[in-house]
Design an enzyme around this catalytic site. Sequence first.
Site, short mmCIF file in Angstrom:
data_model
loop_
_atom_site.label_atom_id
_atom_site.label_comp_id
_atom_site.label_asym_id
_atom_site.label_seq_id
_atom_site.Cartn_x
_atom_site.Cartn_y
_atom_site.Cartn_z
N SER A 106 -43.14 56.72 0.85
CA SER A 106 -43.08 56.07 -0.27
C SER A 106 -41.84 55.91 -0.93
O SER A 106 -40.52 55.63 0.77
CB SER A 106 -43.84 55.58 -1.69
OG SER A 106 -43.25 53.84 -2.53
N HIS B 145 -45.52 50.91 2.88
CA HIS B 145 -46.42 50.30 2.02
C HIS B 145 -46.66 48.81 2.81
O HIS B 145 -46.40 47.81 2.77
CB HIS B 145 -46.00 49.58 0.38
CG HIS B 145 -46.41 50.74 0.23
ND1 HIS B 145 -47.43 51.32 -0.68
CD2 HIS B 145 -45.18 51.54 -1.07
CE1 HIS B 145 -46.84 52.87 -1.75
NE2 HIS B 145 -45.88 52.68 -1.56
N GLU C 152 -49.13 52.12 4.15
CA GLU C 152 -48.97 52.87 3.31
C GLU C 152 -51.12 53.79 4.17
O GLU C 152 -51.33 53.79 5.26
CB GLU C 152 -50.68 52.51 2.35
CG GLU C 152 -49.56 51.74 1.19
CD GLU C 152 -50.15 50.29 0.04
OE1 GLU C 152 -51.56 50.95 0.37
OE2 GLU C 152 -49.82 50.34 -0.37
#
Length: 270
Positions: free
Chosen positions: A131, A172, A199
Amino acid sequence: MDEKVKGNLIIIGGAEDKEGECAILNYVASTVKKSKNSMLIITTATQKPQEVFSTYERVFKRLGIGEVDTLDINDREKANDSVNVTKVYNAGGIFFTGGDQLRITSILGGTKVNDALADVYKKGTVIAGTSAGASAMSSTMIVGGEADTPKKSGLSMAPGLSFIHEVVIDQHFAQRGRIGRLLYAVAQNPYTLGIGIDEDTAIVVDGKGLFHVIGNNSVTVVDAKNIRHSNISELNQGDVLELIGVTLHVLSPGSGFDLTRREPILKGGL
């Protein structure tokens, strides 16, 4: 031209499986164990460092990592502490958690810990990030912006950790509809490759500038080097971006990409 990559990176698009087969984190663990069975978790990106560390400590120990330590640095004084520098040098592998990528660079940038990270990376230590920890890997990173129609609407970019050059990474990716802002990011500098990682998906990058995809979803590569037309320099706030001739690749697990030749590599070709 400087080398795009000087070591081993595992760049994760976020929300990786931590309860089931843990395919990505198991890959990280198995790669680290080839050199030294220890992992250093850097929680600088998050404002819940102990909670996040406990999660990854539990997972990596279950996956066979013998020693899991934390580098909980939340100010620049700690980032210049010799004890923390030593932790970096002693680690078999290093893992950046999610959170806010600007915290990573604003706290670590230009410090002794940052220098140590760059040093061990060049010497072959595996560095992984998920992330926000993924976005911070590149020399230029996205730190904010709307994920809708590509337009001049406040995309924010800043210098990253520079483990990988001439790319910008978004995470994401499909789940948050970020193709628009990645297009806008590469339009600002068409030589920079845009890499959008879904993801529970990751790219594994080697020192030769090749990466392959692992996990359960896809990786999107946006190449604007050969665009025929762009209106980005004429846009006013809120105007819609126009790009003609963009090349887009969508890669599934097992396929890869040559960052130097800017060419996809199909399954079996790596």
